[in-house]
Design an enzyme around this catalytic site. Structure first.
Site, PDB file in Angstrom:
ATOM      1  NE  ARG A  85      -4.059  -1.303   2.494  1.00 53.00           N
ATOM      2  CZ  ARG A  85      -4.304  -2.064   3.430  1.00 53.00           C
ATOM      3  NH1 ARG A  85      -3.525  -1.919   4.668  1.00 53.00           N
ATOM      4  NH2 ARG A  85      -5.462  -2.822   3.507  1.00 53.00           N
ATOM      5  N   PRO A  86       1.104   1.909  -0.722  1.00 48.19           N
ATOM      6  CG  PRO A  86       0.767   2.933  -3.055  1.00 48.19           C
ATOM      7  CD  PRO A  86       0.159   1.803  -2.476  1.00 48.19           C
ATOM      8  CB  CYS A  87       1.936   5.013   2.855  1.00 43.77           C
ATOM      9  SG  CYS A  87       3.030   3.943   3.625  1.00 43.77           S
ATOM     10  CG  HIS A  88       6.289   4.700  -1.035  1.00 38.77           C
ATOM     11  ND1 HIS A  88       5.741   3.657  -1.056  1.00 38.77           N
ATOM     12  CD2 HIS A  88       6.668   4.841  -2.444  1.00 38.77           C
ATOM     13  CE1 HIS A  88       5.647   2.838  -2.320  1.00 38.77           C
ATOM     14  NE2 HIS A  88       6.189   3.913  -3.209  1.00 38.77           N
TER      15      HIS A  88
END
Length: 182
Positions: free
Chosen positions: A133-136
Protein backbone atom coordinates in the site's frame (compact mmCIF):
# COMPACT_ATOMS: atom_id res chain seq x y z
CA UNK A 1 -2.69 -19.37 12.80
CA UNK A 2 -0.26 -16.52 12.30
CA UNK A 3 2.64 -17.27 9.97
CA UNK A 4 5.70 -15.22 9.10
CA UNK A 5 8.77 -15.08 6.91
CA UNK A 6 11.51 -12.67 5.96
CA UNK A 7 12.35 -11.31 2.51
CA UNK A 8 15.50 -9.46 1.53
CA UNK A 9 14.96 -6.03 -0.03
CA UNK A 10 16.81 -2.76 -0.61
CA UNK A 11 14.98 -1.52 2.51
CA UNK A 12 16.38 -4.29 4.70
CA UNK A 13 14.98 -7.64 5.76
CA UNK A 14 11.22 -7.29 5.40
CA UNK A 15 9.05 -9.14 7.91
CA UNK A 16 5.97 -10.63 6.25
CA UNK A 17 3.11 -11.69 8.51
CA UNK A 18 -0.04 -13.49 7.43
CA UNK A 19 -2.85 -15.69 8.68
CA UNK A 20 -3.86 -19.15 7.60
CA UNK A 21 -6.70 -21.37 8.76
CA UNK A 22 -6.15 -24.24 11.20
CA UNK A 23 -5.79 -26.74 8.37
CA UNK A 24 -2.97 -24.65 6.91
CA UNK A 25 -4.40 -25.01 3.44
CA UNK A 26 -6.09 -21.66 2.89
CA UNK A 27 -4.25 -18.38 3.38
CA UNK A 28 -6.38 -15.44 4.44
CA UNK A 29 -3.74 -13.03 3.29
CA UNK A 30 -0.98 -10.71 4.23
CA UNK A 31 -1.50 -8.91 7.53
CA UNK A 32 1.70 -6.92 7.79
CA UNK A 33 4.84 -6.09 5.83
CA UNK A 34 7.49 -4.14 7.72
CA UNK A 35 11.21 -3.38 7.92
CA UNK A 36 13.68 -3.18 10.81
CA UNK A 37 13.31 -0.01 12.87
CA UNK A 38 9.89 0.83 11.47
CA UNK A 39 7.56 2.59 13.91
CA UNK A 40 4.74 0.32 15.02
CA UNK A 41 6.16 -2.75 13.27
CA UNK A 42 5.11 -6.10 14.69
CA UNK A 43 7.56 -8.38 16.43
CA UNK A 44 7.55 -12.14 15.92
CA UNK A 45 5.59 -13.72 18.76
CA UNK A 46 5.70 -17.12 20.43
CA UNK A 47 3.19 -19.33 18.67
CA UNK A 48 3.78 -17.82 15.23
CA UNK A 49 4.97 -20.34 12.67
CA UNK A 50 7.87 -19.61 10.33
CA UNK A 51 6.45 -20.39 6.86
CA UNK A 52 8.52 -18.94 4.01
CA UNK A 53 6.58 -20.93 1.41
CA UNK A 54 3.35 -19.20 2.43
CA UNK A 55 4.68 -15.95 1.00
CA UNK A 56 6.12 -17.08 -2.34
CA UNK A 57 3.79 -14.79 -4.33
CA UNK A 58 4.47 -11.83 -2.05
CA UNK A 59 8.24 -12.30 -2.40
CA UNK A 60 7.95 -12.70 -6.18
CA UNK A 61 5.95 -9.47 -6.48
CA UNK A 62 8.28 -7.56 -4.14
CA UNK A 63 11.28 -8.75 -6.17
CA UNK A 64 9.61 -7.60 -9.40
CA UNK A 65 8.74 -4.24 -7.81
CA UNK A 66 12.31 -3.63 -6.65
CA UNK A 67 13.59 -4.74 -10.07
CA UNK A 68 11.35 -2.10 -11.65
CA UNK A 69 9.14 -4.55 -13.54
CA UNK A 70 6.04 -4.40 -11.30
CA UNK A 71 4.11 -1.18 -10.79
CA UNK A 72 1.02 -2.45 -8.95
CA UNK A 73 0.69 -5.26 -6.42
CA UNK A 74 -2.02 -7.89 -6.72
CA UNK A 75 -1.98 -9.74 -3.43
CA UNK A 76 -4.59 -11.09 -1.06
CA UNK A 77 -4.39 -9.42 2.31
CA UNK A 78 -6.37 -9.50 5.51
CA UNK A 79 -8.30 -6.30 5.93
CA UNK A 80 -7.48 -4.84 9.34
CA UNK A 81 -8.05 -1.42 10.86
CA UNK A 82 -11.09 0.77 11.36
CA UNK A 83 -13.55 1.66 8.60
CA UNK A 84 -11.89 5.07 8.28
CA UNK A 85 -8.38 3.57 8.08
CA UNK A 86 -9.51 1.12 5.41
CA UNK A 87 -10.96 4.00 3.33
CA UNK A 88 -7.66 5.87 3.58
CA UNK A 89 -5.66 2.74 2.74
CA UNK A 90 -7.84 2.03 -0.32
CA UNK A 91 -7.12 5.60 -1.48
CA UNK A 92 -3.39 4.86 -1.16
CA UNK A 93 -3.77 1.86 -3.44
CA UNK A 94 -5.11 4.14 -6.17
CA UNK A 95 -2.02 6.39 -6.29
CA UNK A 96 -0.30 5.52 -9.57
CA UNK A 97 3.26 4.22 -9.61
CA UNK A 98 5.79 7.05 -9.88
CA UNK A 99 3.31 9.74 -8.83
CA UNK A 100 2.78 11.52 -5.55
CA UNK A 101 -0.20 13.13 -3.85
CA UNK A 102 -0.50 15.30 -0.76
CA UNK A 103 -2.05 14.35 2.55
CA UNK A 104 -4.72 16.97 1.79
CA UNK A 105 -5.56 15.27 -1.51
CA UNK A 106 -6.04 11.94 0.26
CA UNK A 107 -8.20 13.68 2.88
CA UNK A 108 -10.38 15.14 0.12
CA UNK A 109 -10.73 11.71 -1.52
CA UNK A 110 -12.04 10.16 1.70
CA UNK A 111 -14.20 13.15 2.64
CA UNK A 112 -12.13 14.24 5.65
CA UNK A 113 -12.17 17.94 6.56
CA UNK A 114 -10.86 19.98 9.46
CA UNK A 115 -9.50 17.69 12.17
CA UNK A 116 -10.14 14.77 9.84
CA UNK A 117 -7.10 15.76 7.80
CA UNK A 118 -4.89 14.97 10.80
CA UNK A 119 -6.70 11.63 11.16
CA UNK A 120 -5.76 10.86 7.55
CA UNK A 121 -2.09 11.34 8.42
CA UNK A 122 -2.49 9.07 11.42
CA UNK A 123 -4.20 6.39 9.32
CA UNK A 124 -1.44 6.59 6.71
CA UNK A 125 1.15 6.24 9.48
CA UNK A 126 -0.57 3.06 10.66
CA UNK A 127 -0.58 1.42 7.23
CA UNK A 128 0.45 -2.17 8.01
CA UNK A 129 1.47 -3.01 4.43
CA UNK A 130 4.59 -1.01 3.71
CA UNK A 131 5.38 -0.76 -0.03
CA UNK A 132 2.33 -2.85 -1.04
CA UNK A 133 0.00 0.00 0.00
CA UNK A 134 2.13 2.86 -1.31
CA UNK A 135 1.99 5.33 1.58
CA UNK A 136 5.48 6.44 0.47
CA UNK A 137 3.74 8.26 -2.41
CA UNK A 138 2.08 10.72 0.00
CA UNK A 139 4.03 13.94 0.50
CA UNK A 140 3.47 17.38 1.97
CA UNK A 141 1.45 19.97 0.04
CA UNK A 142 4.73 21.86 -0.49
CA UNK A 143 6.36 18.82 -2.11
CA UNK A 144 8.40 17.95 0.97
CA UNK A 145 8.87 14.40 2.17
CA UNK A 146 7.04 14.04 5.44
CA UNK A 147 6.33 11.29 7.91
CA UNK A 148 7.16 7.75 6.92
CA UNK A 149 7.11 5.02 9.57
CA UNK A 150 10.13 3.32 7.96
CA UNK A 151 12.12 6.58 7.79
CA UNK A 152 12.50 9.34 5.23
CA UNK A 153 15.61 7.75 3.69
CA UNK A 154 13.56 4.69 2.78
CA UNK A 155 10.72 6.88 1.48
CA UNK A 156 13.22 8.73 -0.70
CA UNK A 157 14.65 5.43 -1.95
CA UNK A 158 11.19 4.13 -2.95
CA UNK A 159 10.22 7.36 -4.70
CA UNK A 160 13.56 7.38 -6.50
CA UNK A 161 13.06 3.76 -7.58
CA UNK A 162 9.71 4.80 -9.08
CA UNK A 163 11.15 7.93 -10.70
CA UNK A 164 8.80 10.21 -8.76
CA UNK A 165 9.52 13.92 -8.99
CA UNK A 166 9.30 14.25 -5.20
CA UNK A 167 12.39 12.10 -4.80
CA UNK A 168 14.51 15.28 -4.71
CA UNK A 169 16.97 14.51 -1.88
CA UNK A 170 17.40 18.19 -1.05
CA UNK A 171 13.80 18.58 0.16
CA UNK A 172 12.83 17.00 3.44
CA UNK A 173 9.98 18.25 5.62
CA UNK A 174 9.86 21.63 3.92
CA UNK A 175 13.48 22.58 4.47
CA UNK A 176 16.56 22.34 2.31
CA UNK A 177 19.05 19.83 3.59
CA UNK A 178 22.07 21.64 4.98
CA UNK A 179 20.15 24.86 5.51
CA UNK A 180 19.81 25.83 9.17
CA UNK A 181 16.27 25.83 10.51
CA UNK A 182 14.89 29.18 11.71
Amino acid sequence: MTVYAYADSPLGAMLLVGREDDAGARRTGLVSLSVPGQKGAPVVQDGWRHAPGAFADVVAQLTAYFDGTLTRFDLPYADTGTDFQRRVWRALEDIPYGETVSYGQIAALVGATGAGVRAVGTAIGRNPLLVVRPCHRVIGADGALRGYAAGLDRKRLLLGLEGAAAADPSVVAGALVGTPSP
